[in-house]
Design a protein around this motif. Structure first.
Motif, PDB file in Angstrom:
ATOM      1  N   CYS A 168       0.848  -1.179   0.000  1.00 26.46           N
ATOM      2  CA  CYS A 168       0.000   0.000   0.000  1.00 26.46           C
ATOM      3  C   CYS A 168       0.889   1.236   0.000  1.00 26.46           C
ATOM      4  O   CYS A 168       2.045   1.191   0.434  1.00 26.46           O
ATOM      5  CB  CYS A 168      -0.968   0.012   1.174  1.00 26.46           C
ATOM      6  N   ALA A 169       0.336   2.316  -0.517  1.00 25.30           N
ATOM      7  CA  ALA A 169       1.089   3.549  -0.671  1.00 25.30           C
ATOM      8  C   ALA A 169       0.179   4.739  -0.408  1.00 25.30           C
ATOM      9  O   ALA A 169      -1.033   4.649  -0.585  1.00 25.30           O
ATOM     10  CB  ALA A 169       1.679   3.624  -2.075  1.00 25.30           C
ATOM     11  N   ALA A 170       0.808   5.839  -0.021  1.00 28.23           N
ATOM     12  CA  ALA A 170       0.044   7.051   0.294  1.00 28.23           C
ATOM     13  C   ALA A 170       0.840   8.282  -0.092  1.00 28.23           C
ATOM     14  O   ALA A 170       2.070   8.254  -0.157  1.00 28.23           O
ATOM     15  CB  ALA A 170      -0.294   7.091   1.785  1.00 28.23           C
ATOM     16  N   ARG A 171       0.105   9.355  -0.329  1.00 34.82           N
ATOM     17  CA  ARG A 171       0.742  10.643  -0.592  1.00 34.82           C
ATOM     18  C   ARG A 171      -0.285  11.725  -0.297  1.00 34.82           C
ATOM     19  O   ARG A 171      -1.499  11.478  -0.381  1.00 34.82           O
ATOM     20  CB  ARG A 171       1.179  10.718  -2.051  1.00 34.82           C
ATOM     21  N   PRO A 172       0.147  12.928   0.038  1.00 33.34           N
ATOM     22  CA  PRO A 172      -0.819  14.028   0.196  1.00 33.34           C
ATOM     23  C   PRO A 172      -1.605  14.200  -1.093  1.00 33.34           C
ATOM     24  O   PRO A 172      -1.042  14.076  -2.195  1.00 33.34           O
ATOM     25  CB  PRO A 172       0.069  15.237   0.476  1.00 33.34           C
ATOM     26  N   THR A 173      -2.899  14.425  -0.966  1.00 37.29           N
ATOM     27  CA  THR A 173      -3.762  14.469  -2.142  1.00 37.29           C
ATOM     28  C   THR A 173      -3.304  15.527  -3.131  1.00 37.29           C
ATOM     29  O   THR A 173      -2.799  16.582  -2.752  1.00 37.29           O
ATOM     30  CB  THR A 173      -5.222  14.695  -1.745  1.00 37.29           C
ATOM     31  N   GLY A 174      -3.473  15.202  -4.390  1.00 41.01           N
ATOM     32  CA  GLY A 174      -3.039  16.118  -5.434  1.00 41.01           C
ATOM     33  C   GLY A 174      -3.573  15.677  -6.776  1.00 41.01           C
ATOM     34  O   GLY A 174      -4.496  14.871  -6.862  1.00 41.01           O
ATOM     35  N   TRP A 175      -2.978  16.196  -7.817  1.00 41.46           N
ATOM     36  CA  TRP A 175      -3.473  15.939  -9.156  1.00 41.46           C
ATOM     37  C   TRP A 175      -2.685  14.854  -9.881  1.00 41.46           C
ATOM     38  O   TRP A 175      -3.031  14.436 -10.970  1.00 41.46           O
ATOM     39  CB  TRP A 175      -3.420  17.233  -9.980  1.00 41.46           C
ATOM     40  N   ARG A 176      -1.573  14.413  -9.303  1.00 41.98           N
ATOM     41  CA  ARG A 176      -0.727  13.427  -9.985  1.00 41.98           C
ATOM     42  C   ARG A 176      -1.458  12.096 -10.130  1.00 41.98           C
ATOM     43  O   ARG A 176      -2.337  11.769  -9.355  1.00 41.98           O
ATOM     44  CB  ARG A 176       0.570  13.236  -9.211  1.00 41.98           C
ATOM     45  N   SER A 177      -1.042  11.326 -11.104  1.00 40.95           N
ATOM     46  CA  SER A 177      -1.688  10.047 -11.373  1.00 40.95           C
ATOM     47  C   SER A 177      -1.567   9.105 -10.177  1.00 40.95           C
ATOM     48  O   SER A 177      -0.481   8.922  -9.623  1.00 40.95           O
ATOM     49  CB  SER A 177      -1.051   9.380 -12.588  1.00 40.95           C
ATOM     50  N   VAL A 178      -2.670   8.477  -9.787  1.00 44.41           N
ATOM     51  CA  VAL A 178      -2.621   7.502  -8.690  1.00 44.41           C
ATOM     52  C   VAL A 178      -2.058   6.161  -9.167  1.00 44.41           C
ATOM     53  O   VAL A 178      -1.796   5.286  -8.360  1.00 44.41           O
ATOM     54  CB  VAL A 178      -4.007   7.268  -8.059  1.00 44.41           C
ATOM     55  N   ALA A 179      -1.881   6.022 -10.476  1.00 42.06           N
ATOM     56  CA  ALA A 179      -1.375   4.766 -11.015  1.00 42.06           C
ATOM     57  C   ALA A 179       0.149   4.732 -11.129  1.00 42.06           C
ATOM     58  O   ALA A 179       0.721   3.696 -11.467  1.00 42.06           O
ATOM     59  CB  ALA A 179      -1.982   4.493 -12.384  1.00 42.06           C
ATOM     60  N   ALA A 180       0.796   5.850 -10.860  1.00 41.15           N
ATOM     61  CA  ALA A 180       2.246   5.940 -11.007  1.00 41.15           C
ATOM     62  C   ALA A 180       2.914   5.719  -9.668  1.00 41.15           C
ATOM     63  O   ALA A 180       2.752   6.531  -8.744  1.00 41.15           O
ATOM     64  CB  ALA A 180       2.621   7.301 -11.582  1.00 41.15           C
ATOM     65  N   ASN A 181       3.677   4.644  -9.538  1.00 43.29           N
ATOM     66  CA  ASN A 181       4.239   4.341  -8.221  1.00 43.29           C
ATOM     67  C   ASN A 181       5.236   5.399  -7.759  1.00 43.29           C
ATOM     68  O   ASN A 181       5.399   5.601  -6.552  1.00 43.29           O
ATOM     69  CB  ASN A 181       4.867   2.940  -8.216  1.00 43.29           C
ATOM     70  N   TRP A 182       5.883   6.091  -8.694  1.00 39.70           N
ATOM     71  CA  TRP A 182       6.872   7.084  -8.306  1.00 39.70           C
ATOM     72  C   TRP A 182       6.253   8.351  -7.744  1.00 39.70           C
ATOM     73  O   TRP A 182       6.949   9.224  -7.246  1.00 39.70           O
ATOM     74  CB  TRP A 182       7.788   7.421  -9.482  1.00 39.70           C
ATOM     75  N   GLU A 183       4.928   8.462  -7.814  1.00 40.49           N
ATOM     76  CA  GLU A 183       4.247   9.650  -7.315  1.00 40.49           C
ATOM     77  C   GLU A 183       3.882   9.537  -5.841  1.00 40.49           C
ATOM     78  O   GLU A 183       3.301  10.447  -5.279  1.00 40.49           O
ATOM     79  CB  GLU A 183       2.983   9.910  -8.138  1.00 40.49           C
ATOM     80  N   TYR A 184       4.192   8.394  -5.228  1.00 36.14           N
ATOM     81  CA  TYR A 184       3.816   8.164  -3.832  1.00 36.14           C
ATOM     82  C   TYR A 184       4.994   8.429  -2.898  1.00 36.14           C
ATOM     83  O   TYR A 184       6.142   8.136  -3.223  1.00 36.14           O
ATOM     84  CB  TYR A 184       3.306   6.740  -3.637  1.00 36.14           C
ATOM     85  N   ASP A 185       4.682   8.951  -1.739  1.00 37.49           N
ATOM     86  CA  ASP A 185       5.706   9.324  -0.771  1.00 37.49           C
ATOM     87  C   ASP A 185       5.924   8.268   0.310  1.00 37.49           C
ATOM     88  O   ASP A 185       7.005   8.196   0.891  1.00 37.49           O
ATOM     89  CB  ASP A 185       5.322  10.640  -0.087  1.00 37.49           C
ATOM     90  N   TYR A 186       4.905   7.485   0.602  1.00 40.36           N
ATOM     91  CA  TYR A 186       4.978   6.534   1.714  1.00 40.36           C
ATOM     92  C   TYR A 186       4.564   5.149   1.238  1.00 40.36           C
ATOM     93  O   TYR A 186       3.595   4.999   0.489  1.00 40.36           O
ATOM     94  CB  TYR A 186       4.058   6.986   2.857  1.00 40.36           C
ATOM     95  N   TRP A 187       5.289   4.159   1.735  1.00 44.37           N
ATOM     96  CA  TRP A 187       5.046   2.767   1.350  1.00 44.37           C
ATOM     97  C   TRP A 187       5.070   1.864   2.569  1.00 44.37           C
ATOM     98  O   TRP A 187       5.828   2.107   3.523  1.00 44.37           O
ATOM     99  CB  TRP A 187       6.119   2.293   0.376  1.00 44.37           C
ATOM    100  N   GLY A 188       4.264   0.812   2.515  1.00 37.69           N
ATOM    101  CA  GLY A 188       4.346  -0.222   3.529  1.00 37.69           C
ATOM    102  C   GLY A 188       5.419  -1.225   3.174  1.00 37.69           C
ATOM    103  O   GLY A 188       6.075  -1.112   2.127  1.00 37.69           O
ATOM    104  N   GLN A 189       5.582  -2.224   4.026  1.00 39.29           N
ATOM    105  CA  GLN A 189       6.638  -3.205   3.828  1.00 39.29           C
ATOM    106  C   GLN A 189       6.219  -4.337   2.903  1.00 39.29           C
ATOM    107  O   GLN A 189       7.065  -5.116   2.455  1.00 39.29           O
ATOM    108  CB  GLN A 189       7.078  -3.787   5.181  1.00 39.29           C
TER     109      GLN A 189
END
Length: 125
Positions: free
Chosen positions: A96-117
């Motif tokens: 799972c991944a999270a990032r502060p809400t924004g306009w970037r694509s939710v399908a792009a893994n590089w757009e996320y700031d936080y990841w689980g293990q």
């Protein structure tokens, strides 16, 4: 900072179901876009599902559409991935991944700031 912890993976026969959980801590995940990704051995991490906090739009990969459902419980700071009609090709480590809400694509893994293990899902044929 947001910490994410996945759980719920395991071994299941083809056609079976699993529900993955992603518990967030550190900050409430309100106002965060969230997503699930997976990575099979020898393959790149691929998008499974994601949604935008603003507007609530949800997007699924074609490979899981109609079988997987994402949901979240804001009171518990937890996101879920209900996986039905599982196939051997769904075998992977799920993140799972999270990032502060924004306009970037939710399908792009590089757009996320936080990841689980990650949590392993294995579907036997």
């Amino acid at each position: 900072q947001v910490q994410l912890v996945e759980s719920g993976g395991g071994l299941v026969q083809a056609g079976g179901s699993l529900r993955l959980s992603c518990a967030a801590s550190g900050r409430t995940f309100r106002s965060y876009d969230m997503g699930w990704f997976r990575q099979a051995p020898g393959k790149e991490r691929e998008f499974v599902v994601g949604f935008y906090w603003s507007g609530g739009s949800t997007y699924y990969a074609d490979s899981v559409k109609g079988r997987f459902t994402i949901s979240r419980d804001n009171a518990k700071n937890t996101m879920y991935l209900q996986m039905n009609s599982l196939k051997p090709e769904d075998t992977a480590v799920y993140y799972c991944a999270a990032r502060p809400t924004g306009w970037r694509s939710v399908a792009a893994n590089w757009e996320y700031d936080y990841w689980g293990q990650g949590t392993q899902v294995t579907v036997s044929s």
